[in-house]
Write a protein that holds these residues in place. Structure first.
Motif, PDB file in Angstrom:
ATOM      1  N   THR A   8      66.273   3.786  31.039  1.00  0.00           N
ATOM      2  CA  THR A   8      65.196   5.199  31.106  1.00  0.00           C
ATOM      3  C   THR A   8      64.355   4.784  32.121  1.00  0.00           C
ATOM      4  N   ALA A   9      63.610   5.833  32.683  1.00  0.00           N
ATOM      5  CA  ALA A   9      62.810   6.035  33.555  1.00  0.00           C
ATOM      6  C   ALA A   9      61.438   4.771  33.197  1.00  0.00           C
ATOM      7  N   ASN A  10      61.077   4.806  32.071  1.00  0.00           N
ATOM      8  CA  ASN A  10      59.895   4.019  31.584  1.00  0.00           C
ATOM      9  C   ASN A  10      60.600   2.615  31.059  1.00  0.00           C
ATOM     10  N   GLY A  11      61.915   2.142  31.418  1.00  0.00           N
ATOM     11  CA  GLY A  11      62.201   0.926  31.427  1.00  0.00           C
ATOM     12  C   GLY A  11      62.912   0.354  29.888  1.00  0.00           C
ATOM     13  N   TYR A  12      63.309   1.360  28.992  1.00  0.00           N
ATOM     14  CA  TYR A  12      63.987   1.048  27.837  1.00  0.00           C
ATOM     15  C   TYR A  12      65.503   1.103  27.843  1.00  0.00           C
ATOM     16  N   CYS A  13      66.147   0.616  27.158  1.00  0.00           N
ATOM     17  CA  CYS A  13      67.760   0.525  27.188  1.00  0.00           C
ATOM     18  C   CYS A  13      68.289   1.836  26.329  1.00  0.00           C
ATOM     19  N   THR A  14      69.237   2.530  27.027  1.00  0.00           N
ATOM     20  CA  THR A  14      69.802   3.831  26.156  1.00  0.00           C
ATOM     21  C   THR A  14      70.945   3.419  25.391  1.00  0.00           C
ATOM     22  N   ASN A  15      71.382   2.290  25.286  1.00  0.00           N
ATOM     23  CA  ASN A  15      72.382   2.003  24.243  1.00  0.00           C
ATOM     24  C   ASN A  15      71.868   2.225  22.648  1.00  0.00           C
ATOM     25  N   THR A  16      72.746   2.768  22.176  1.00  0.00           N
ATOM     26  CA  THR A  16      72.183   3.080  20.539  1.00  0.00           C
ATOM     27  C   THR A  16      73.216   2.307  19.598  1.00  0.00           C
ATOM     28  N   ALA A  17      74.473   1.957  20.088  1.00  0.00           N
ATOM     29  CA  ALA A  17      75.422   1.309  19.296  1.00  0.00           C
ATOM     30  C   ALA A  17      75.548  -0.147  19.587  1.00  0.00           C
ATOM     31  N   PRO A  18      75.474  -0.926  18.428  1.00  0.00           N
ATOM     32  CA  PRO A  18      75.639  -2.508  18.636  1.00  0.00           C
ATOM     33  C   PRO A  18      76.799  -2.765  18.768  1.00  0.00           C
ATOM     34  N   VAL A  19      76.743  -4.217  19.364  1.00  0.00           N
ATOM     35  CA  VAL A  19      78.242  -4.628  19.689  1.00  0.00           C
ATOM     36  C   VAL A  19      78.858  -4.878  18.596  1.00  0.00           C
ATOM     37  N   PRO A  20      79.893  -4.320  18.203  1.00  0.00           N
ATOM     38  CA  PRO A  20      81.074  -4.327  16.993  1.00  0.00           C
ATOM     39  C   PRO A  20      81.172  -5.991  16.387  1.00  0.00           C
ATOM     40  N   GLY A  21      80.688  -6.113  15.300  1.00  0.00           N
ATOM     41  CA  GLY A  21      80.870  -7.334  14.472  1.00  0.00           C
ATOM     42  C   GLY A  21      79.721  -8.112  14.819  1.00  0.00           C
ATOM     43  N   SER A  22      78.748  -7.624  15.305  1.00  0.00           N
ATOM     44  CA  SER A  22      77.480  -8.339  15.494  1.00  0.00           C
ATOM     45  C   SER A  22      76.277  -8.449  14.494  1.00  0.00           C
ATOM     46  N   CYS A  46      72.856  -6.134  21.481  1.00  0.00           N
ATOM     47  CA  CYS A  46      73.144  -4.969  22.404  1.00  0.00           C
ATOM     48  C   CYS A  46      74.265  -5.396  23.261  1.00  0.00           C
ATOM     49  N   PRO A  47      74.873  -4.289  23.911  1.00  0.00           N
ATOM     50  CA  PRO A  47      75.655  -4.757  25.047  1.00  0.00           C
ATOM     51  C   PRO A  47      74.990  -4.895  26.375  1.00  0.00           C
ATOM     52  N   CYS A  48      73.824  -4.706  26.395  1.00  0.00           N
ATOM     53  CA  CYS A  48      72.883  -4.896  27.479  1.00  0.00           C
ATOM     54  C   CYS A  48      72.427  -6.499  27.382  1.00  0.00           C
ATOM     55  N   GLY A  49      72.818  -7.084  26.414  1.00  0.00           N
ATOM     56  CA  GLY A  49      72.499  -8.961  26.505  1.00  0.00           C
ATOM     57  C   GLY A  49      71.245  -9.094  25.556  1.00  0.00           C
ATOM     58  N   ARG A  50      70.677  -8.090  25.086  1.00  0.00           N
ATOM     59  CA  ARG A  50      69.587  -8.491  24.143  1.00  0.00           C
ATOM     60  C   ARG A  50      70.026  -8.726  22.788  1.00  0.00           C
ATOM     61  N   THR A  51      69.580  -9.772  22.086  1.00  0.00           N
ATOM     62  CA  THR A  51      70.026 -10.276  20.722  1.00  0.00           C
ATOM     63  C   THR A  51      68.788  -9.978  19.596  1.00  0.00           C
ATOM     64  N   ALA A  52      69.344  -9.752  18.292  1.00  0.00           N
ATOM     65  CA  ALA A  52      68.642  -9.890  17.560  1.00  0.00           C
ATOM     66  C   ALA A  52      67.861  -8.559  17.424  1.00  0.00           C
ATOM     67  N   ILE A  53      68.150  -7.646  17.469  1.00  0.00           N
ATOM     68  CA  ILE A  53      67.423  -6.242  17.405  1.00  0.00           C
ATOM     69  C   ILE A  53      67.560  -5.604  16.091  1.00  0.00           C
ATOM     70  N   GLY A  54      66.708  -5.145  15.807  1.00  0.00           N
ATOM     71  CA  GLY A  54      66.767  -4.399  14.360  1.00  0.00           C
ATOM     72  C   GLY A  54      67.491  -3.129  14.349  1.00  0.00           C
ATOM     73  N   VAL A  55      68.154  -2.996  13.230  1.00  0.00           N
ATOM     74  CA  VAL A  55      69.063  -1.718  13.351  1.00  0.00           C
ATOM     75  C   VAL A  55      68.576  -0.788  12.280  1.00  0.00           C
ATOM     76  N   THR A  56      68.738   0.467  12.585  1.00  0.00           N
ATOM     77  CA  THR A  56      67.943   1.441  11.736  1.00  0.00           C
ATOM     78  C   THR A  56      68.817   1.946  10.445  1.00  0.00           C
ATOM     79  N   GLU A  57      68.392   2.693   9.630  1.00  0.00           N
ATOM     80  CA  GLU A  57      69.142   3.079   8.504  1.00  0.00           C
ATOM     81  C   GLU A  57      70.616   3.623   8.953  1.00  0.00           C
TER      82      GLU A  57
END
Length: 69
Positions: A8-22, A46-57
């Motif tokens: 996005t314009a303020n620098g946040y990733c727009t991916n919401t779906a985690p990598v399958p099996g991660s 995340c598909p962007c390469g970031r690891t260990a991101i919290g997952v919502t409910e």
């Protein structure tokens, strides 16, 4: 890993779906009450390469910024 992650314009990733099996959770019960907030919380990559991101409910990734190159 994507070549050009959607950002996005303020620098946040727009991916919401985690990598399958991660999706995984940590078991920190043996470390004591100091780490109780981390116990059994789901984390994913995340598909962007970031690891260990919290997952919502709902199974989506929390808001995050992609890694710097």
């Amino acid at each position: 890993m994507a070549d050009t992650p959607a950002v996005t314009a303020n620098g946040y990733c727009t991916n919401t779906a985690p990598v399958p099996g991660s999706v995984r959770s940590t078991n920190t019960s043996s470390l004591g009450s100091k780490f109780a907030r981390l116990n059994n919380r789901p984390y994913a990559d995340c598909p962007c390469g970031r690891t260990a991101i919290g997952v919502t409910e709902r199974g989506n990734l929390q808001r995050h910024k992609p890694p710097r190159e």
